[in-house]
Design an enzyme around this catalytic site. Structure first.
Site, PDB file in Angstrom:
ATOM      1  N   GLU A 108      -6.542   9.243  16.953  1.00 47.26           N
ATOM      2  CA  GLU A 108      -6.770  10.672  16.941  1.00 47.26           C
ATOM      3  C   GLU A 108      -7.686  10.803  15.533  1.00 47.26           C
ATOM      4  OE1 GLU A 108      -3.957   9.531  17.371  1.00 47.26           O
ATOM      5  OE2 GLU A 108      -3.570  10.143  19.733  1.00 47.26           O
ATOM      6  N   GLN A 117       0.814  -1.247  -0.042  1.00 49.25           N
ATOM      7  CA  GLN A 117      -0.070  -0.192   0.094  1.00 49.25           C
ATOM      8  C   GLN A 117       1.033   1.251   0.206  1.00 49.25           C
ATOM      9  OE1 GLN A 117      -2.068   0.761   3.805  1.00 49.25           O
ATOM     10  NE2 GLN A 117      -3.514   1.708   2.946  1.00 49.25           N
ATOM     11  N   GLU A 138      -9.673  -1.301   5.025  1.00 49.78           N
ATOM     12  CA  GLU A 138      -8.118  -1.605   5.909  1.00 49.78           C
ATOM     13  C   GLU A 138      -8.528  -1.517   7.519  1.00 49.78           C
ATOM     14  OE1 GLU A 138      -5.132   1.213   5.367  1.00 49.78           O
ATOM     15  OE2 GLU A 138      -3.606   0.339   6.681  1.00 49.78           O
ATOM     16  N   SER A 147       4.633  -0.885   4.209  1.00 49.65           N
ATOM     17  CA  SER A 147       4.612  -2.189   4.882  1.00 49.65           C
ATOM     18  C   SER A 147       4.942  -3.333   3.838  1.00 49.65           C
ATOM     19  CB  SER A 147       3.047  -2.735   5.589  1.00 49.65           C
ATOM     20  OG  SER A 147       2.827  -1.842   6.661  1.00 49.65           O
TER      21      SER A 147
HETATM   22  C1  LIG Z   1       3.113  -0.549  11.477  1.00 51.35           C
HETATM   23  C2  LIG Z   1       2.732   0.127  10.765  1.00 51.35           C
HETATM   24  C3  LIG Z   1       2.490   0.101   9.194  1.00 51.35           C
HETATM   25  C4  LIG Z   1       2.190   0.891   8.412  1.00 51.35           C
HETATM   26  N1  LIG Z   1       1.855   0.287   7.003  1.00 51.35           N
HETATM   27  C5  LIG Z   1       1.544   1.469   5.979  1.00 51.35           C
HETATM   28  C6  LIG Z   1       1.448   0.942   4.686  1.00 51.35           C
HETATM   29  O1  LIG Z   1       1.417  -0.336   4.360  1.00 51.35           O
HETATM   30  N2  LIG Z   1       1.341   1.961   3.660  1.00 51.35           N
HETATM   31  C7  LIG Z   1       1.456   3.291   4.055  1.00 51.35           C
HETATM   32  O2  LIG Z   1       0.894   3.849   3.221  1.00 51.35           O
HETATM   33  N3  LIG Z   1       1.367   3.632   5.290  1.00 51.35           N
HETATM   34  C8  LIG Z   1       1.495   2.849   6.315  1.00 51.35           C
HETATM   35  N4  LIG Z   1       1.681   3.270   7.745  1.00 51.35           N
HETATM   36  C9  LIG Z   1       1.823   4.518   7.986  1.00 51.35           C
HETATM   37  C10 LIG Z   1       0.392   5.290   8.550  1.00 51.35           C
HETATM   38  O3  LIG Z   1      -0.735   5.154   7.730  1.00 51.35           O
HETATM   39  C11 LIG Z   1       0.954   6.535   9.085  1.00 51.35           C
HETATM   40  O4  LIG Z   1       2.010   6.326  10.243  1.00 51.35           O
HETATM   41  C12 LIG Z   1      -0.296   7.220   9.914  1.00 51.35           C
HETATM   42  O5  LIG Z   1      -1.317   7.541   9.024  1.00 51.35           O
HETATM   43  C13 LIG Z   1       0.276   8.420  10.847  1.00 51.35           C
HETATM   44  O6  LIG Z   1       0.944   9.264  10.010  1.00 51.35           O
HETATM   45  P1  LIG Z   1       2.244   9.811  10.454  1.00 51.35           P
HETATM   46  O7  LIG Z   1       2.983   8.518  10.994  1.00 51.35           O
HETATM   47  O8  LIG Z   1       3.033  10.674   9.504  1.00 51.35           O
HETATM   48  O9  LIG Z   1       1.914  10.446  11.936  1.00 51.35           O
HETATM   49  P2  LIG Z   1       1.354  12.095  12.005  1.00 51.35           P
HETATM   50  O10 LIG Z   1       0.388  12.396  11.039  1.00 51.35           O
HETATM   51  O11 LIG Z   1       2.830  12.803  12.051  1.00 51.35           O
HETATM   52  O12 LIG Z   1       0.783  12.130  13.466  1.00 51.35           O
HETATM   53  C14 LIG Z   1       1.589  12.231  14.558  1.00 51.35           C
HETATM   54  C15 LIG Z   1       0.618  12.411  15.783  1.00 51.35           C
HETATM   55  O13 LIG Z   1      -0.262  13.603  15.667  1.00 51.35           O
HETATM   56  C16 LIG Z   1      -1.575  13.115  15.744  1.00 51.35           C
HETATM   57  N5  LIG Z   1      -2.516  14.146  14.853  1.00 51.35           N
HETATM   58  C17 LIG Z   1      -2.064  14.377  13.348  1.00 51.35           C
HETATM   59  N6  LIG Z   1      -3.263  15.128  13.128  1.00 51.35           N
HETATM   60  C18 LIG Z   1      -4.166  15.297  14.261  1.00 51.35           C
HETATM   61  C19 LIG Z   1      -5.308  15.942  14.158  1.00 51.35           C
HETATM   62  N7  LIG Z   1      -5.682  16.798  13.256  1.00 51.35           N
HETATM   63  N8  LIG Z   1      -5.794  16.055  15.421  1.00 51.35           N
HETATM   64  C20 LIG Z   1      -5.206  15.466  16.535  1.00 51.35           C
HETATM   65  N9  LIG Z   1      -4.115  14.544  16.404  1.00 51.35           N
HETATM   66  C21 LIG Z   1      -3.452  14.682  15.175  1.00 51.35           C
HETATM   67  C22 LIG Z   1      -1.769  11.613  15.173  1.00 51.35           C
HETATM   68  O14 LIG Z   1      -2.911  11.261  15.653  1.00 51.35           O
HETATM   69  C23 LIG Z   1      -0.348  11.300  15.782  1.00 51.35           C
HETATM   70  O15 LIG Z   1      -0.900  11.030  17.039  1.00 51.35           O
HETATM   71  C24 LIG Z   1       1.938   2.236   8.741  1.00 51.35           C
HETATM   72  C25 LIG Z   1       2.208   2.636  10.117  1.00 51.35           C
HETATM   73  C26 LIG Z   1       2.730   1.822  10.696  1.00 51.35           C
HETATM   74  C27 LIG Z   1       2.949   2.272  12.246  1.00 51.35           C
END
Ligand SMILES: Cc1cc2nc3c(=O)[nH]c(=O)nc-3n(C[C@H](O)[C@H](O)[C@H](O)COP(=O)(O)OP(=O)(O)OC[C@H]3O[C@@H](n4cnc5c(N)ncnc54)[C@H](O)[C@@H]3O)c2cc1C
Lengths: 379, 393
Positions: B377, B131, B249, B166
């Site tokens: 969140e 993905q 998902e 992933s």
């Molecule tokens: C084990 C694992 C597998 C994954 N696999 C895939 C995959 O296969 N393909 C893929 O595309 N992605 C994948 N992801 C990525 C995942 O979708 C993102 O990590 C996730 O969407 C959060 O984005 P970020 O890491 O940039 O965190 P950020 O968006 O930077 O968030 C940081 C913190 O801020 C909070 N936050 C952000 N915006 C708000 C808001 N408006 N209000 C309140 N809180 C907020 C978040 O909830 C979080 O606590 C994976 C992640 C993990 C951990």
């Protein structure tokens, strides 16, 4: 004692902070882990700590220590928690030296405490036998045989087992499993026949070991305190150990929290820093309030040790339970608020949650101490 | 005998005959699931045997139409099949993002040609999918993604970077969100394309998780060709597809909230002991475990209720956010309770005494559940806005 630090304590805290932030950081812990270091800490750094007197920080001056008391040791442990510094501060300085002070006769104290204070001897407590801290459940036995004791049994979660020169083994010389009475503390040299030490790799990458004692023979002179009567001193030592671990957990929680708040101010999503979202702000603010409470209970408990207060058991369980709760919350929030990067090994925040759970477990977790706190409170 | 009862008996007999003994044992953890692909990771030869036999009947995706490699079963029949598999502890024959995520999106948005091309290969476990959604600057704010797709006639030329992909290093194809137009709002101009991970210009760099394994990657695209025949839906209208896929998902991830086979309470009694009336010896832990188990019961009932209520064809919508939030929080609670119940046994990282650290590693991995697929969140924001109708700050 007022709940503020003296000038001397502030200086100690600052020098510990400076030293550990340079010599025993998360990066150093990572290196120890990745090089599969069996000892789990850096001997050179430990030698420097000992040269600064930290190995004898709470040991009275008459036995070669600094005599800064447990408040002083707690301040250093807090900084060790912040940096996740691995060293024998817990095993030898916080726990073994305390148990020797509590139970040892004057000859034993005069011989062992200066050796610990000089950083020459690493001594560690061998207590836990099963999945959970349950000192009364000790089943390892020590049988009197002429001028010797013969010890048989097994131990788990023995801190710094691989590098210890001596173990203080808690064994049953009388009474039944489940009783306080009948427990004895025996010094066992690491090289004694029949003793095997096996390294165990735990989630926090520190060195703990499992001991098997197969008819280990030690002279009766190795008994610390009276035969069958170790409970009082052991129990007070465990209280002090838990207060020290609470101090470490305080530093760990505060550091994980501060790193998280820094991240909330940097990371941008939706065109703003994520710290501008109220959902996160309130959780961070609540955690901050909890950390303030945690700091107070730890300081109060440390002072209580140095003041020789009778209420130590209650305060010890209060401090440990509270810090288990706060450390769990702080370490979980740290990962969650970092998002994906918090899940990576490359980033350091994961090291905090790993150390937190092991320190929480050591000598009784949240459930153990909350229950004990209730019992000691009379309900 | 009713038709359904007859189906049950036939299914039972077939499973008895065809499910290898070794596939009737519990999986040893996350990495023990069979994911298929061009170069499948096979821990046990029976995994492939089992997958192939099930696929031949369309039962790796029993609810998909037969023409796409599915079993063509109706909801009741699917339920019976699952029950009969559970009866003999049969493992799932194939777990993949193709089944749980891309498949539903293709069934809904793909052209007949695209469905015929891709779905049977998913059903047979021939192609493993990853993905490509998240980017370094587009996580929770997914719609701000910037990976660029330039129109080159019969194909797009793709440049940019994904992160947290992933199994990117083990996957054969990717379903990827790319930007085909920059001129409108951020939700416009996103396109949903499929391409082969073996294409020139694709590189992956595995990232290690705190649990020690490296399931996800940084994924880089340097002038990668994606053929327009693999554009799903209309150009620039990929956001709706992206969101639809996310609901699936989230539904998949919320499944982690299901109660474990052996209850936490039972495990705790074995580890800690009980009093003469059978109460767990630690009263405080007992209460927390009871709260957790009660919530899993209510959660399962909610999943069942909402499932029964949903009319055929209706999307999961905000329900998927509720499930995703609650299910992943439940799974995190369960993993913390494993630590509390098992104590020292749960804190091992490696070595035979700790079964190579399976408990602590699963615990650490569970922390990602409330991040992947949209954070807790983000789910709470969706519920607040779309369900409760609360305004923005
Ligand atoms: C084990 C694992 C597998 C994954 N696999 C895939 C995959 O296969 N393909 C893929 O595309 N992605 C994948 N992801 C990525 C995942 O979708 C993102 O990590 C996730 O969407 C959060 O984005 P970020 O890491 O940039 O965190 P950020 O968006 O930077 O968030 C940081 C913190 O801020 C909070 N936050 C952000 N915006 C708000 C808001 N408006 N209000 C309140 N809180 C907020 C978040 O909830 C979080 O606590 C994976 C992640 C993990 C951990």
């Amino acid at each position: 004692m007022a709940l503020v630090l003296t000038e001397e304590q502030v200086m100690l805290k600052e020098s510990a902070a400076g030293f550990l932030a340079e010599k025993a950081t998360v990066a150093h812990l990572r290196k120890l882990r990745d090089s599969d270091n069996a000892q789990g800490f850096d001997s050179d750094v430990w030698a420097e700590m000992a040269a600064m007197g930290w190995a004898g920080i709470a040991i009275p001056e008459e036995f070669g220590g600094l005599g800064y008391g447990y408040t002083g040791l707690g301040l250093v442990l807090e900084q060790a928690g912040r940096n996740l510094s691995a060293s024998p501060l817990q095993s030898t300085v916080l726990i073994a030296a305390t148990l020797i002070s509590e139970l040892g006769n004057s000859e034993q104290k005069g011989r062992l405490l200066p050796a610990i204070a000089a950083g020459e001897q690493l001594i560690t407590l061998a207590l836990q036998e099963r999945g959970h801290h349950a000192p009364q459940q000790t089943a390892t036995s020590a049988r009197r045989d002429g001028d010797d004791f013969v010890i048989s049994g097994s131990k788990l979660m023995v801190l710094d087992a691989a590098s210890a020169n001596q173990f203080i083994v808690i064994a049953r010389t009388g009474g039944d499993v489940g009783q306080q009475q009948g427990l004895s503390a025996l010094l066992v040299d690491a090289a004694t026949a029949g003793l095997s030490v096996e390294r165990r790799e735990m989630v926090d990458s520190r060195n703990v070991g499992a001991l098997v004692l197969d008819k280990v023979r030690v002279p009766a002179a190795n008994l610390l305190g009276a035969e069958g009567d170790a409970w009082g001193g052991l129990s007070r030592t465990l209280d002090i150990a838990n207060i020290g671990l609470a101090a470490e957990l305080l530093g760990l929680s505060v550091e994980a929290f501060e790193r998280t708040v820094t991240y909330l101010k940097e990371r941008k999503q939706f065109g703003k820093v994520i710290g501008s979202f109220q959902g996160l702000q309130h959780r961070a603010a609540e955690l901050f309030a909890e950390l303030e409470l945690a700091r107070s209970i730890v300081l109060q408990a440390l002072h209580a040790i140095d003041d020789g207060e009778q209420e130590l058991a209650l305060l010890a369980s209060a401090a440990k339970a509270k810090l288990c709760e706060v450390a769990q919350r702080a370490s979980n929030e740290a990962i969650q608020m970092h998002g994906g990067i918090g899940m990576t090994d490359e980033y350091e925040i994961g090291f905090f949650i790993k150390r937190a759970r092991v320190a929480q477990h050591t000598f009784g977790d949240y459930n153990y101490h909350l229950d004990r706190f209730a019992l000691l409170s009379g309900f | 005998m009713s038709d359904l009862e007859q189906f049950r008996q036939e299914t039972r007999a077939w499973l008895e005959e065809n499910c290898p003994e070794s596939m009737r044992t519990p999986v040893k953890g996350f990495d023990d699931l069979y994911n298929g692909g061009r170069n499948p990771e096979i821990d046990h030869p029976d995994q492939k045997v089992w997958c192939d036999r099930m696929a031949a009947r369309g039962w790796t995706v029993p609810h998909w139409p037969k023409e796409y490699g599915g079993g063509g079963l109706d909801k009741e029949q699917v339920k019976v099949l699952r029950q009969e598999m559970a009866r003999i502890n049969a493992r799932s024959p194939l777990d993949s993002f193709g089944i749980s995520m891309l498949g539903p999106a293709l069934l809904h948005f793909g052209s007949q040609e695209q469905k015929l091309e891709h779905l049977p290969k998913i059903a047979r476990g021939e192609i493993r999918w990853c993905q490509g959604y998240s980017e370094p600057n587009a996580g929770s704010d997914l719609a701000s993604l910037a990976t660029k797709a330039e129109d080159k006639g019969d194909h797009y030329l793709i440049n940019g970077q994904k992160i947290w992909t992933s199994y990117a290093d083990k996957s054969d194809w990717i379903f990827c969100l790319v930007r085909t137009d920059n001129s409108g709002s951020k939700h416009e101009g996103i396109s949903f394309v499929l391409f082969d991970m073996a294409s020139p210009g694709v590189t992956t760099r595995p990232i290690k998780l705190i649990s020690g394994s490296s399931p996800f990657c940084e994924t880089f695209f340097d002038n990668v060709k994606a053929y327009k025949s693999n554009l799903i839906g209309e150009e620039g209208k990929g956001w709706a597809i992206a969101k639809y896929l996310l609901t699936h998902e989230r539904e998949m991830i919320s499944g982690f909230g299901a109660a474990p086979k052996k209850s936490v309470g039972q495990m705790a009694v074995e580890a800690i002991g009980s009093d003469s009336s059978g109460r767990l010896a630690n009263g405080i832990l007992r209460q927390v475990i009871a709260q957790y188990q009660l919530d899993t019961l209510a959660f399962a009932a909610t999943m069942a209720r909402v499932g029964d209520e949903a009319k055929a064809g209706q999307g999961l919508g905000a329900a998927s956010s509720i499930f995703k939030y609650y299910g992943t929080e439940l799974n995190k609670r369960r993993n913390e309770l494993n630590l509390a119940a098992l104590g020292e046994q749960a804190l091992g990282w490696d070595g035979p005494e700790y079964r190579d650290g399976v408990v602590s590693r699963d615990w650490l991995r569970s922390k990602g559940n409330s991040i992947e697929g949209g954070t807790s969140e983000v789910q709470l924001n969706i519920i607040s806005k779309r369900v409760l109708g609360l305004p923005d700050a």
